[in-house]
Design a protein around this motif. Sequence first.
Motif, PDB file in Angstrom:
ATOM      1  N   LYS A   1      66.251  41.227  82.490  1.00  0.00           N
ATOM      2  CA  LYS A   1      67.349  41.446  81.663  1.00  0.00           C
ATOM      3  C   LYS A   1      68.707  41.080  82.538  1.00  0.00           C
ATOM      4  O   LYS A   1      68.631  40.439  83.657  1.00  0.00           O
ATOM      5  CB  LYS A   1      67.562  42.869  81.384  1.00  0.00           C
ATOM      6  CG  LYS A   1      67.608  43.812  82.649  1.00  0.00           C
ATOM      7  CD  LYS A   1      68.074  45.277  82.146  1.00  0.00           C
ATOM      8  CE  LYS A   1      67.952  46.066  83.355  1.00  0.00           C
ATOM      9  NZ  LYS A   1      68.333  47.669  83.146  1.00  0.00           N
TER      10      LYS A   1
ATOM     11  N   VAL B   1      62.350  47.061  80.750  1.00  0.00           N
ATOM     12  CA  VAL B   1      62.380  46.539  79.478  1.00  0.00           C
ATOM     13  C   VAL B   1      61.016  46.058  78.891  1.00  0.00           C
ATOM     14  O   VAL B   1      61.040  45.879  77.648  1.00  0.00           O
ATOM     15  CB  VAL B   1      63.322  45.222  80.006  1.00  0.00           C
ATOM     16  CG1 VAL B   1      63.269  44.195  78.731  1.00  0.00           C
ATOM     17  CG2 VAL B   1      64.734  45.478  80.271  1.00  0.00           C
TER      18      VAL B   1
ATOM     19  N   SER C   1      59.248  46.224  74.539  1.00  0.00           N
ATOM     20  CA  SER C   1      58.493  45.128  73.357  1.00  0.00           C
ATOM     21  C   SER C   1      58.063  45.533  72.105  1.00  0.00           C
ATOM     22  O   SER C   1      57.522  46.682  72.266  1.00  0.00           O
ATOM     23  CB  SER C   1      57.740  44.387  74.344  1.00  0.00           C
ATOM     24  OG  SER C   1      56.587  45.128  74.615  1.00  0.00           O
TER      25      SER C   1
ATOM     26  N   ASP D   1      56.718  39.348  79.033  1.00  0.00           N
ATOM     27  CA  ASP D   1      57.882  38.896  79.616  1.00  0.00           C
ATOM     28  C   ASP D   1      58.702  37.799  78.895  1.00  0.00           C
ATOM     29  O   ASP D   1      59.743  37.346  79.131  1.00  0.00           O
ATOM     30  CB  ASP D   1      57.335  38.254  81.188  1.00  0.00           C
ATOM     31  CG  ASP D   1      57.333  39.486  82.195  1.00  0.00           C
ATOM     32  OD1 ASP D   1      58.282  40.394  81.921  1.00  0.00           O
ATOM     33  OD2 ASP D   1      56.462  39.467  83.036  1.00  0.00           O
TER      34      ASP D   1
ATOM     35  N   CYS E   1      60.965  39.422  76.482  1.00  0.00           N
ATOM     36  CA  CYS E   1      62.230  39.584  77.558  1.00  0.00           C
ATOM     37  C   CYS E   1      62.896  38.285  77.558  1.00  0.00           C
ATOM     38  O   CYS E   1      64.222  38.307  77.473  1.00  0.00           O
ATOM     39  CB  CYS E   1      61.931  40.160  78.850  1.00  0.00           C
ATOM     40  SG  CYS E   1      60.791  41.607  78.694  1.00  0.00           S
TER      41      CYS E   1
ATOM     42  N   TYR F   1      68.442  48.407  74.713  1.00  0.00           N
ATOM     43  CA  TYR F   1      68.174  48.386  76.214  1.00  0.00           C
ATOM     44  C   TYR F   1      68.685  49.884  76.352  1.00  0.00           C
ATOM     45  O   TYR F   1      68.238  50.374  77.640  1.00  0.00           O
ATOM     46  CB  TYR F   1      68.501  47.269  76.955  1.00  0.00           C
ATOM     47  CG  TYR F   1      67.877  46.195  76.931  1.00  0.00           C
ATOM     48  CD1 TYR F   1      66.691  45.988  76.010  1.00  0.00           C
ATOM     49  CD2 TYR F   1      67.910  45.084  77.695  1.00  0.00           C
ATOM     50  CE1 TYR F   1      65.958  44.927  75.747  1.00  0.00           C
ATOM     51  CE2 TYR F   1      67.185  43.669  77.416  1.00  0.00           C
ATOM     52  CZ  TYR F   1      66.262  43.710  76.691  1.00  0.00           C
ATOM     53  OH  TYR F   1      65.410  42.589  76.470  1.00  0.00           O
TER      54      TYR F   1
ATOM     55  N   CYS G   1      60.909  35.743  71.249  1.00  0.00           N
ATOM     56  CA  CYS G   1      61.015  37.151  70.801  1.00  0.00           C
ATOM     57  C   CYS G   1      60.530  37.201  69.627  1.00  0.00           C
ATOM     58  O   CYS G   1      60.810  38.240  68.771  1.00  0.00           O
ATOM     59  CB  CYS G   1      62.492  37.505  70.877  1.00  0.00           C
ATOM     60  SG  CYS G   1      63.649  36.836  69.879  1.00  0.00           S
TER      61      CYS G   1
END
Length: 645
Positions: free
Chosen positions: A463, A496, A500, A514, A517, A534, A587
């Motif tokens: 992040k 983080v 997901s 990842d 992210c 978050y 994403c």
Amino acid sequence: MGSKDGLYWCMLLVVHILVSFTMLLSDASEITSLMTFKASLVNAEALNDWDPNVAPCNLTKVNWKGVMCGKDGSVFGLRLENMGLNGSIDMDTLAGLPGIRTLSFANNSFQGAIPDVSKIGMLRGIYLSNNNFSGVIRDDMFSGLKWMRRVELQNNKFTGRIPRSLTGLNILVDLKMQDNGFEGEIPDFEQKSLTVNFANNKLSGPIPQGLKDQNPSSFAGNKVCGQPLTTPCRIPTGKHIHKTLIVAVVTILGVLVIIGMVLLICQTRRRPTNGYKNQQTIKLSKNNPYKTSKKELQMHSDEEDNYKRSPNSGRLQFVRNDRQRFDLPDLLRASAEVLGGGSFGSSYKAALNDGPAVVVKRFKEMNNVRKEEFYVHLTRLGRFSHPNLLPIVAFYYKKDEKLLITDYAQNGSLASHLHGKRKPNEPGLDWPARLNIIKGVAQGLNYLYKQLPHLSIPHGHLKSSNVLLDKVFNPLLADYALVPIINKHHAREFMVAYKSPEYAYHDRTTNKTDVWCLGILILEMLTGKFPANYLKQGKGGSSDLETWVNSVVREEWTGEVFDKEMKVTRNCEGEMLKLLKIGMCCCEWNVESRWDLKMAVEKIEELKEKGSDEEYSSFTSDGDSYSSRAMTDDDLSFSKSVVKR
């Protein structure tokens, strides 16, 4: 048109009519069931938008407050939280909804006995926390609910014993029963991935072996004993003594057999007389999920042995040879500046008298990690060398104190530049700087993937606040590869990767987590907006930022999606649009459709600060939207795919 063609189209029309009619019947059935259910509630003013003339779901679009819609447009759950509801929960009517999978009535005013959840055999989650439910839960309440994954009953007035049928839920991952009046012993839970909380009840007796790795705070406020608590259990009496004696006798006999075998071997074999030490070897399991080489396993085993023999246990352990050595007293004497407190602990900048500044991070959530595991993992990370990774300099291990010492990044975090208050006339990050940062982030993440192939989430906490900037604004990834050593419960609450979609809906992470992210980080950099989800503890499942970008793209390609601080020039907009597309593909909520890291890195590397004349795109005169020539065929297809989502 021939007769065959006419017959074909007639049959197609009939099928379409039948499907439409079936969907209408399904909608009507759901409306009837939900309106009947609503009638059983008291103080249901919050559900006034439940209109019997409107379907609850239009595909994934929700028309009724509190209703959760599946991809096929059916109702798969109710989330009626914080609505002041009372009355009875009509489980018989809800059982008539074939798609129902999750029910949440948390934070209301329901009273009386627990609803009979056993009537909905496909239920995956039941959330009844923070109400006034009371009474004993029957022992077989959860029998047959083989798909149940989450049960939250905390902060009610339940009494009696914990239902043993909960131990038969093989895929249960989350059980919260704290702040009630449950009594008696805790049943034997053996689910491997289960997280429990039984705090502040009236429980007693030993904690089952299957729960010895849970957080000790999960048993506070009870009269229980055994691991993970420091309170030992007394010698068992009564009905337990016979079983304990049998175990003791078998154990003693086993030890005697082993001693006899060792003596026999010593008598029949000579010890080696040469001067060479026996080299330790490790047998590889054929089913080893990490695919680690023999050489690497031997190295890790040697590192553990080195740590056990080291006289420096309890001191700073340096993992790099190119840094000045110092010790704890040096850190204590150094001038310190508090940098902030994150989800894992506080960070301090320490300025050593005759050396560069370093950052000391105190970790509070590593109490379950053995020192040998900690040593091996941190030593491995200390060997990493990449221009986009924050170097780990040293670490400190004690049972109640774990420190991580890293280099100091002069320009702070990316988050502070995107969202923090700047001094007057201090410029923000322009497009070239942001492009350079995201390229460095992608390269650093790619390096972690190659160095840690055994981890599904090599970073795990990517992040903007964990992207630091050096003196020339090159990015340095921080807080990477901590999943193996962080307390699992804490990691799932704050890291983080565990926000997901795949973890929120399927309780798993993949090698594309990842990448998700990374996608959110790209959108954050392009828009200047912070991902609000978050800030929430526990699971995310979707990003408010991604939803906002989606809504803008759904209407048209507009300039307002981009952060005005980037100082957009005429011929860089096409490249920004490409990066926006990359971010959305990274994403994507569907893991199968989401890009893998290799594809993302390749596309990011192709980006330039300025586009060519052929790729040129511009804003309209008022700066609110892209002109039509900004959209290539590929971009149009991408826009349509986003709208479909």
